[in-house]
Design a protein around this motif. Sequence first.
Motif, PDB file in Angstrom:
ATOM      1  N   GLU A 137       4.229   4.298   1.521  1.00 50.42           N
ATOM      2  CA  GLU A 137       3.981   4.866   0.202  1.00 50.42           C
ATOM      3  C   GLU A 137       2.850   4.133  -0.513  1.00 50.42           C
ATOM      4  OE1 GLU A 137       7.688   4.815  -1.853  1.00 50.42           O
ATOM      5  OE2 GLU A 137       8.431   6.650  -0.862  1.00 50.42           O
ATOM      6  N   ASP A 138       2.804   2.816  -0.351  1.00 52.40           N
ATOM      7  CA  ASP A 138       1.728   2.057  -0.986  1.00 52.40           C
ATOM      8  C   ASP A 138       0.376   2.387  -0.350  1.00 52.40           C
ATOM      9  OD1 ASP A 138       0.982   0.100  -2.985  1.00 52.40           O
ATOM     10  OD2 ASP A 138       0.511  -1.242  -1.319  1.00 52.40           O
ATOM     11  N   MET A 139       0.355   2.584   0.955  1.00 53.15           N
ATOM     12  CA  MET A 139      -0.891   2.931   1.638  1.00 53.15           C
ATOM     13  C   MET A 139      -1.345   4.347   1.280  1.00 53.15           C
ATOM     14  SD  MET A 139      -0.390   1.167   5.404  1.00 53.15           S
ATOM     15  CE  MET A 139      -2.128   1.326   5.868  1.00 53.15           C
ATOM     16  N   ARG A 140      -0.396   5.220   1.065  1.00 52.67           N
ATOM     17  CA  ARG A 140      -0.752   6.581   0.655  1.00 52.67           C
ATOM     18  C   ARG A 140      -1.390   6.586  -0.725  1.00 52.67           C
ATOM     19  NH1 ARG A 140       4.039  10.731   1.137  1.00 52.67           N
ATOM     20  NH2 ARG A 140       2.392  12.021   0.241  1.00 52.67           N
ATOM     21  N   GLN A 141      -0.909   5.730  -1.595  1.00 52.41           N
ATOM     22  CA  GLN A 141      -1.445   5.667  -2.945  1.00 52.41           C
ATOM     23  C   GLN A 141      -2.809   4.989  -2.988  1.00 52.41           C
ATOM     24  OE1 GLN A 141       1.485   3.791  -5.448  1.00 52.41           O
ATOM     25  NE2 GLN A 141       2.999   5.429  -5.181  1.00 52.41           N
ATOM     26  N   PRO A 145      -7.431  -0.917   0.228  1.00 51.42           N
ATOM     27  CA  PRO A 145      -7.217  -2.374   0.274  1.00 51.42           C
ATOM     28  C   PRO A 145      -6.603  -2.880   1.576  1.00 51.42           C
ATOM     29  CG  PRO A 145      -6.439  -1.462  -1.795  1.00 51.42           C
ATOM     30  CD  PRO A 145      -6.711  -0.304  -0.884  1.00 51.42           C
ATOM     31  N   TYR A 146      -5.984  -2.004   2.314  1.00 50.84           N
ATOM     32  CA  TYR A 146      -5.336  -2.443   3.551  1.00 50.84           C
ATOM     33  C   TYR A 146      -6.367  -2.677   4.653  1.00 50.84           C
ATOM     34  CZ  TYR A 146      -0.650  -1.835   1.725  1.00 50.84           C
ATOM     35  OH  TYR A 146       0.500  -1.988   0.997  1.00 50.84           O
ATOM     36  N   PRO A 147      -6.094  -3.624   5.560  1.00 50.35           N
ATOM     37  CA  PRO A 147      -7.063  -3.955   6.616  1.00 50.35           C
ATOM     38  C   PRO A 147      -7.427  -2.748   7.473  1.00 50.35           C
ATOM     39  CG  PRO A 147      -5.305  -5.574   6.529  1.00 50.35           C
ATOM     40  CD  PRO A 147      -4.883  -4.444   5.641  1.00 50.35           C
ATOM     41  N   GLN A 148      -8.710  -2.522   7.654  1.00 49.85           N
ATOM     42  CA  GLN A 148      -9.181  -1.410   8.487  1.00 49.85           C
ATOM     43  C   GLN A 148      -9.505  -1.966   9.876  1.00 49.85           C
ATOM     44  OE1 GLN A 148      -9.092   1.712   6.890  1.00 49.85           O
ATOM     45  NE2 GLN A 148      -8.133   0.402   5.329  1.00 49.85           N
ATOM     46  N   ALA A 154      -6.127   7.182   8.042  1.00 51.07           N
ATOM     47  CA  ALA A 154      -5.048   7.571   7.139  1.00 51.07           C
ATOM     48  C   ALA A 154      -3.798   6.776   7.514  1.00 51.07           C
ATOM     49  CB  ALA A 154      -4.771   9.073   7.245  1.00 51.07           C
ATOM     50  N   PRO A 155      -2.852   6.665   6.613  1.00 45.64           N
ATOM     51  CA  PRO A 155      -1.614   5.931   6.921  1.00 45.64           C
ATOM     52  C   PRO A 155      -0.840   6.583   8.069  1.00 45.64           C
ATOM     53  CG  PRO A 155      -1.836   6.274   4.557  1.00 45.64           C
ATOM     54  CD  PRO A 155      -2.884   7.115   5.210  1.00 45.64           C
ATOM     55  N   ASP A 156      -0.157   5.747   8.841  1.00 45.61           N
ATOM     56  CA  ASP A 156       0.656   6.210   9.962  1.00 45.61           C
ATOM     57  C   ASP A 156       2.022   5.537   9.875  1.00 45.61           C
ATOM     58  OD1 ASP A 156       1.883   6.869  12.334  1.00 45.61           O
ATOM     59  OD2 ASP A 156       0.213   6.277  13.620  1.00 45.61           O
ATOM     60  N   ASN A 166      -0.905  -5.637   7.818  1.00 42.66           N
ATOM     61  CA  ASN A 166      -0.468  -4.672   6.811  1.00 42.66           C
ATOM     62  C   ASN A 166       0.702  -5.211   5.984  1.00 42.66           C
ATOM     63  OD1 ASN A 166      -2.373  -2.698   7.370  1.00 42.66           O
ATOM     64  ND2 ASN A 166      -1.065  -1.603   8.819  1.00 42.66           N
ATOM     65  N   LEU A 167       1.652  -5.848   6.654  1.00 48.98           N
ATOM     66  CA  LEU A 167       2.761  -6.451   5.921  1.00 48.98           C
ATOM     67  C   LEU A 167       2.247  -7.523   4.965  1.00 48.98           C
ATOM     68  CD1 LEU A 167       5.623  -6.874   8.571  1.00 48.98           C
ATOM     69  CD2 LEU A 167       5.497  -5.223   6.706  1.00 48.98           C
ATOM     70  N   ALA A 168       1.303  -8.338   5.432  1.00 50.20           N
ATOM     71  CA  ALA A 168       0.752  -9.390   4.581  1.00 50.20           C
ATOM     72  C   ALA A 168       0.093  -8.798   3.338  1.00 50.20           C
ATOM     73  CB  ALA A 168      -0.246 -10.232   5.371  1.00 50.20           C
ATOM     74  N   LYS A 169      -0.663  -7.736   3.513  1.00 48.56           N
ATOM     75  CA  LYS A 169      -1.326  -7.099   2.375  1.00 48.56           C
ATOM     76  C   LYS A 169      -0.294  -6.513   1.402  1.00 48.56           C
ATOM     77  CE  LYS A 169      -4.922  -6.816   1.459  1.00 48.56           C
ATOM     78  NZ  LYS A 169      -5.727  -7.590   0.459  1.00 48.56           N
TER      79      LYS A 169
END
Length: 251
Positions: A137-141, A145-148, A154-156, A166-169
Motif C-alpha cells: 500500500e505504501d509503494m502504491r501511494q 522513494p523505494y529502491p529501483q 510498479a509494485p508487486d 524494500n523493508l528497510a525503506k
Amino acid sequence: MPRRGSGFYNTIEYIGPRPQKPKRKNFFGGWVIIVIAVGMGYYFGKPLISSLNANNAEASMEQADSLISTLRTSKTFGNQLAAAALGQTVVSSHYDPAYYKIPYPNGDVPADKGVAADVVVRTYRKMDMDLQQLVHEDMRQDFRPYPQLWDATAPDPNIDHRRVENLAKFFERKGQTLSTSRNATDYKPGDVVVWTLANAETHIGIVVPGPGEHSGEPWVVHNLKSGVKWENVLFDYSIQRHYRFPADEVK
C-alpha cells in the motif's frame, strides 16, 4: 706452433651471458604481499569464522521455549515481537529466494521455505501486522522513494515485501530510525537490524534476548542461508540500519 709466452694462451675466451652482480632482496615488497594476503584472508574468511562461532553459541530449543513463555507475558510490544521471532527457530525452514505467486493480503511462501525478509514478515504477522499489505500500500501511494534495484515499474505484492531493501525503506518511512552503534545497550528486543555482509549483500534480522545467562545480551533471529537461527552475531557484520517499528513504542 705458438709459444706460451706469445699471448695466445694468455686470454681464455668466455662464451655465454655476461656475469651480473647479485640483486639485493626487496624485503619490503615481500612484507607488502604478506599483509595483503592476510587482509584478504580476514575479509573473505570472517563470515565463515563468524558462522562457525555462531554455531558453537547456538541456543537449545528448550531455552527458546522458556524465553518465549517469558516474553509473551510482557506488556511491551518489542518483547512480544521477540517472542514471535524466537517461535520461528523451532520450525524447520530452508533458505529459498525463488519468486512465488502468493495470495494477497496475508500471502506467504511455503512454510518450510523463505529468506531473511520472510523471518521479519512472519514475525510481524504473529502480531497481526501484515507487512505484505503495508509495504504494498505504501509503494502504491509513493513508488519512487523505494529502491529501483529490480527493474520494476510498479509494485508487486508477490515479492516487494520479501526484499530487504524494500523493508528497510518502509521502516525508515513509517518507523523509528535508531543508532547503528556497536553499543549493546542501544539494541532492544524487537528491533530490526539491517547488515551489509562481506560479499556486499544486505541482510536483515530481529533483535532478541540471549539464552540463559546471556539474557542481557542482544542476540538475533535471522536466516543467513542456513535456516532460521537464534545466534549471538549482532556485531559480526557491518550494521547499516537499525529500526523500531511501530515508532510510537519507545522501550
